[in-house]
Design an enzyme around this catalytic site. Structure first.
Site, PDB file in Angstrom:
ATOM      1  N   ALA A  13     -24.855  44.070  -1.736  1.00 20.82           N
ATOM      2  CA  ALA A  13     -24.597  44.810  -2.975  1.00 20.82           C
ATOM      3  C   ALA A  13     -25.456  44.313  -4.124  1.00 20.82           C
ATOM      4  O   ALA A  13     -25.527  44.939  -5.169  1.00 20.82           O
ATOM      5  CB  ALA A  13     -23.117  44.706  -3.338  1.00 20.82           C
ATOM      6  N   ARG A  18     -35.052  40.018  -9.173  1.00 23.99           N
ATOM      7  CA  ARG A  18     -36.299  39.252  -9.113  1.00 23.99           C
ATOM      8  C   ARG A  18     -37.365  39.890  -8.218  1.00 23.99           C
ATOM      9  O   ARG A  18     -38.520  39.475  -8.226  1.00 23.99           O
ATOM     10  CB  ARG A  18     -36.009  37.816  -8.662  1.00 23.99           C
ATOM     11  CG  ARG A  18     -35.496  36.957  -9.801  1.00 23.99           C
ATOM     12  CD  ARG A  18     -35.032  35.599  -9.322  1.00 23.99           C
ATOM     13  NE  ARG A  18     -33.752  35.674  -8.630  1.00 23.99           N
ATOM     14  CZ  ARG A  18     -33.208  34.669  -7.963  1.00 23.99           C
ATOM     15  NH1 ARG A  18     -33.833  33.517  -7.870  1.00 23.99           N
ATOM     16  NH2 ARG A  18     -32.032  34.816  -7.381  1.00 23.99           N
TER      17      ARG A  18
HETATM   18  C1  UD1 Z   1     -24.139  31.751  -1.425  1.00 27.32           C
HETATM   19  C2  UD1 Z   1     -23.042  30.758  -1.065  1.00 27.32           C
HETATM   20  C3  UD1 Z   1     -23.630  29.356  -1.037  1.00 27.32           C
HETATM   21  C4  UD1 Z   1     -24.762  29.287  -0.061  1.00 27.32           C
HETATM   22  C5  UD1 Z   1     -25.814  30.348  -0.377  1.00 27.32           C
HETATM   23  C6  UD1 Z   1     -26.835  30.416   0.708  1.00 27.32           C
HETATM   24  C7  UD1 Z   1     -20.956  31.674  -1.907  1.00 27.32           C
HETATM   25  C8  UD1 Z   1     -19.937  31.589  -2.998  1.00 27.32           C
HETATM   26  N1  UD1 Z   1     -21.973  30.853  -2.040  1.00 27.32           N
HETATM   27  O1  UD1 Z   1     -24.551  31.442  -2.762  1.00 27.32           O
HETATM   28  O2  UD1 Z   1     -22.631  28.414  -0.656  1.00 27.32           O
HETATM   29  O3  UD1 Z   1     -25.334  28.006  -0.040  1.00 27.32           O
HETATM   30  O4  UD1 Z   1     -25.202  31.650  -0.481  1.00 27.32           O
HETATM   31  O5  UD1 Z   1     -27.886  31.254   0.340  1.00 27.32           O
HETATM   32  O6  UD1 Z   1     -20.800  32.439  -0.995  1.00 27.32           O
HETATM   33  N2  UD1 Z   1     -23.187  39.616  -2.859  1.00 27.32           N
HETATM   34  C9  UD1 Z   1     -22.572  40.833  -2.965  1.00 27.32           C
HETATM   35  N3  UD1 Z   1     -21.619  41.009  -3.911  1.00 27.32           N
HETATM   36  C10 UD1 Z   1     -21.244  40.015  -4.746  1.00 27.32           C
HETATM   37  C11 UD1 Z   1     -21.870  38.762  -4.644  1.00 27.32           C
HETATM   38  C12 UD1 Z   1     -22.834  38.586  -3.677  1.00 27.32           C
HETATM   39  O7  UD1 Z   1     -22.878  41.758  -2.210  1.00 27.32           O
HETATM   40  O8  UD1 Z   1     -20.346  40.251  -5.571  1.00 27.32           O
HETATM   41  C13 UD1 Z   1     -24.224  39.438  -1.843  1.00 27.32           C
HETATM   42  C14 UD1 Z   1     -25.599  39.240  -2.453  1.00 27.32           C
HETATM   43  O9  UD1 Z   1     -26.284  40.463  -2.558  1.00 27.32           O
HETATM   44  C15 UD1 Z   1     -26.270  38.317  -1.447  1.00 27.32           C
HETATM   45  C16 UD1 Z   1     -25.105  37.513  -0.862  1.00 27.32           C
HETATM   46  O10 UD1 Z   1     -23.942  38.267  -1.135  1.00 27.32           O
HETATM   47  O11 UD1 Z   1     -26.866  39.018  -0.399  1.00 27.32           O
HETATM   48  C17 UD1 Z   1     -25.016  36.118  -1.427  1.00 27.32           C
HETATM   49  O12 UD1 Z   1     -24.750  36.166  -2.802  1.00 27.32           O
HETATM   50  P1  UD1 Z   1     -25.469  35.209  -3.836  1.00 27.32           P
HETATM   51  O13 UD1 Z   1     -24.977  35.528  -5.195  1.00 27.32           O
HETATM   52  O14 UD1 Z   1     -26.925  35.209  -3.616  1.00 27.32           O
HETATM   53  O15 UD1 Z   1     -24.857  33.810  -3.403  1.00 27.32           O
HETATM   54  P2  UD1 Z   1     -25.464  32.380  -3.671  1.00 27.32           P
HETATM   55  O16 UD1 Z   1     -25.177  31.995  -5.078  1.00 27.32           O
HETATM   56  O17 UD1 Z   1     -26.855  32.314  -3.209  1.00 27.32           O
END
Ligand code: UD1
Ligand code: CA
Length: 455
Positions: A13, A18
């Site tokens: 989502a 970036r």
């Molecule tokens: C997440 C993990 C972290 C891990 C890292 C690895 C969590 C809380 N943290 O952090 O422990 O080390 O990935 O890369 O899970 N997304 C949605 N909806 C949302 C939020 C996120 O679809 O509301 C999707 C994003 O598009 C992405 C993925 O979930 O594909 C991960 O979300 P992101 O915000 O990048 O998590 P990180 O902070 O990287």
């Protein structure tokens, strides 16, 4: 384990700001396939039986794309991005159907290894309620840390919530995890947002499950497996890793790559043993090459089928629908599109063959063009077995050259030529003795007169 049902929930989502792109991030391609489709492939290879994609940004475009690479997947829109746990819950309806395993994956982690997913699922089969996929990045900064005690995973702490001691932990959360289907919704519904980012963290289910006395473990995957793509530099990095793996697989399967780092494969390239690929060759989608072919340097090939012992290039361009049968030859600066080049036929130099059949053993001279398009429609050229087309001929389609037909070079052929006939489609040559000299003298004196007048 294979009998256990498994729903793969793929989170996609995110906006991906970036990438600086009008297209949703996860639709950017690696090896010609959207990165989220690579994730779907890995889920399928890990034997997921159901697929749920959580989308948000660019939902319409995403649905359209998903229809192509995962027609059976269900899509769920996460209206507001409130965190990874909240995102998984967008697929509540699918999870509630009752799967043995729920495999949570990220759409922007395209190099995830199916074996790592299968290993996490195996832990569930052995009784764990949650199996988190961990990895050891060169620098752990920015990742959630896996906090273990006595072989058990007790918590995942996001960087922003870590103590100084916890920040030193090198074992990190890759993001993906397997959760027992009968616990997933119960655990996810308990997740709160009392943390530095105020988000609902999927990672919190580790502590929640532990508190309930459930078994929680971590498995380890390679760094590449966890490589998340946030910008186009990382996209290129992932492409490079993907290509390096694919080249190695090709070579181990019997394909000679003289300069492997200059050959680019597509996600679906098929290539047989004992084929030799020279430097600087590009394979677009839909290429199938049998064994013993030679692909010479600087060839650009997509949507083409190449039979055994064919010879292609250097500098050949094969476009979709090019179908080269055994021992066919397409040489330098030739373009072939939607055309069959039958067994042993030769199209050697500076030629365009489009919407055509070149019969077995036929020889197409340098500079031959099938004129297949009148600006509105495409027409077919049929060249019979053993025909000979002289250099610099234009074959104006629709037109048929019969078996063994012979076309004089420089011809413009607008009418079909019967079997074994000889056709001239050009004006007869006229030779005027002495006229060349006369002309030269006339031009010279006219130029001199002009010069004098200007002085
Ligand atoms: C997440 C993990 C972290 C891990 C890292 C690895 C969590 C809380 N943290 O952090 O422990 O080390 O990935 O890369 O899970 N997304 C949605 N909806 C949302 C939020 C996120 O679809 O509301 C999707 C994003 O598009 C992405 C993925 O979930 O594909 C991960 O979300 P992101 O915000 O990048 O998590 P990180 O902070 O990287
Ligand atoms: Ca991320």
């Amino acid at each position: 384990m294979s009998q256990r049902s498994c729903l793969s929930v793929i989170l996609a989502a995110g906006e991906g700001t970036r990438m600086k792109s009008a297209m949703p991030k996860v639709l950017h391609a690696i090896a010609g396939l959207p990165m989220v489709a690579h994730v779907v492939k890995a889920a399928e290879a890990a034997r997921a039986t159901g697929l749920a994609l959580v989308i948000g940004h660019g939902a319409d475009e995403m649905r359209k794309a998903v229809q192509k690479f995962a027609p059976k997947a269900e899509t769920f829109v996460q209206e507001k991005r409130l965190g990874t746990a909240h995102a998984v819950l967008a697929a509540r309806e699918a999870i509630a159907k009752g799967y043995d395993d729920i495999l949570v994956m990220f759409g922007d982690t395209p190099l995830i290894d199916a074996a790592a997913l299968a290993a996490a699922r195996q832990k569930l089969a052995e009784g764990a309620a949650v199996a988190v996929i961990g990895f050891r990045p060169p620098s752990p900064t920015g990742y959630g840390r896996l906090i273990e005690k006595g072989g058990r995973l007790v918590a995942i702490r996001e960087e922003k919530d870590c103590s100084e001691a916890e920040k030193k932990i090198g074992f990190c959360n890759a993001g993906m995890m397997a959760v027992a289907g009968n616990q997933a919704l119960r655990l996810l519904d308990k997740v709160g947002n009392n943390n530095a980012k105020g988000e609902f963290y999927l990672t919190d289910i580790v502590e929640l499950a532990g508190a309930d006395g459930l078994d929680v473990v971590a498995t380890e995957a390679s760094f590449e497996s966890a490589l998340g793509i946030n910008n186009r530099a990382e996209l290129a990095e992932a492409e490079a890793i993907w290509q390096a793996r694919r080249r190695r697989d090709a070579m181990l399967a019997g394909v000679t790559l003289i300069a492997p780092e200059t050959v680019y494969f597509s996600h679906d390239t098929e290539i047989g043993a004992d084929t030799i690929v020279e430097p600087h060759v590009w394979f677009g989608p839909g290429v199938k090459i049998a064994s013993g072919a030679k692909i010479h340097a600087f060839s650009h090939i997509e949507g083409a089928t190449i039979a055994s012992n064919c010879d292609v290039g250097p500098f050949a361009r094969l476009r979709p629908g090019a179908d080269l049968r055994q021992k066919a030859k397409v040489g330098n600066f030739c373009e072939v599109k939607q055309a069959t080049i039958e067994e042993g036929a030769k199209v050697n130099h500076l030629t365009y063959i489009g919407d055509a059949r070149v019969g077995a053993g036929a020889n197409i001279g340098a500079g031959t063009i099938t004129c297949n398009y009148d600006g509105f429609s495409k027409f077919f050229t049929d060249i019979g077995e053993g025909a000979f087309v002289g250099s610099n001929s234009a074959l104006v389609a629709p037109v048929t050259i019969g078996k063994g037909g012979y076309i004089a070079s420089g011809s413009v052929i607008t009418e079909s030529v019967p079997d074994d006939a000889l056709a001239f489609g050009r004006a007869r040559q006229k030779t005027l003795p002495g006229k060349g000299k006369e002309l030269r003298e006339r031009f010279a004196s006219a130029t001199a007169a002009k010069k004098r007048a200007a002085e």
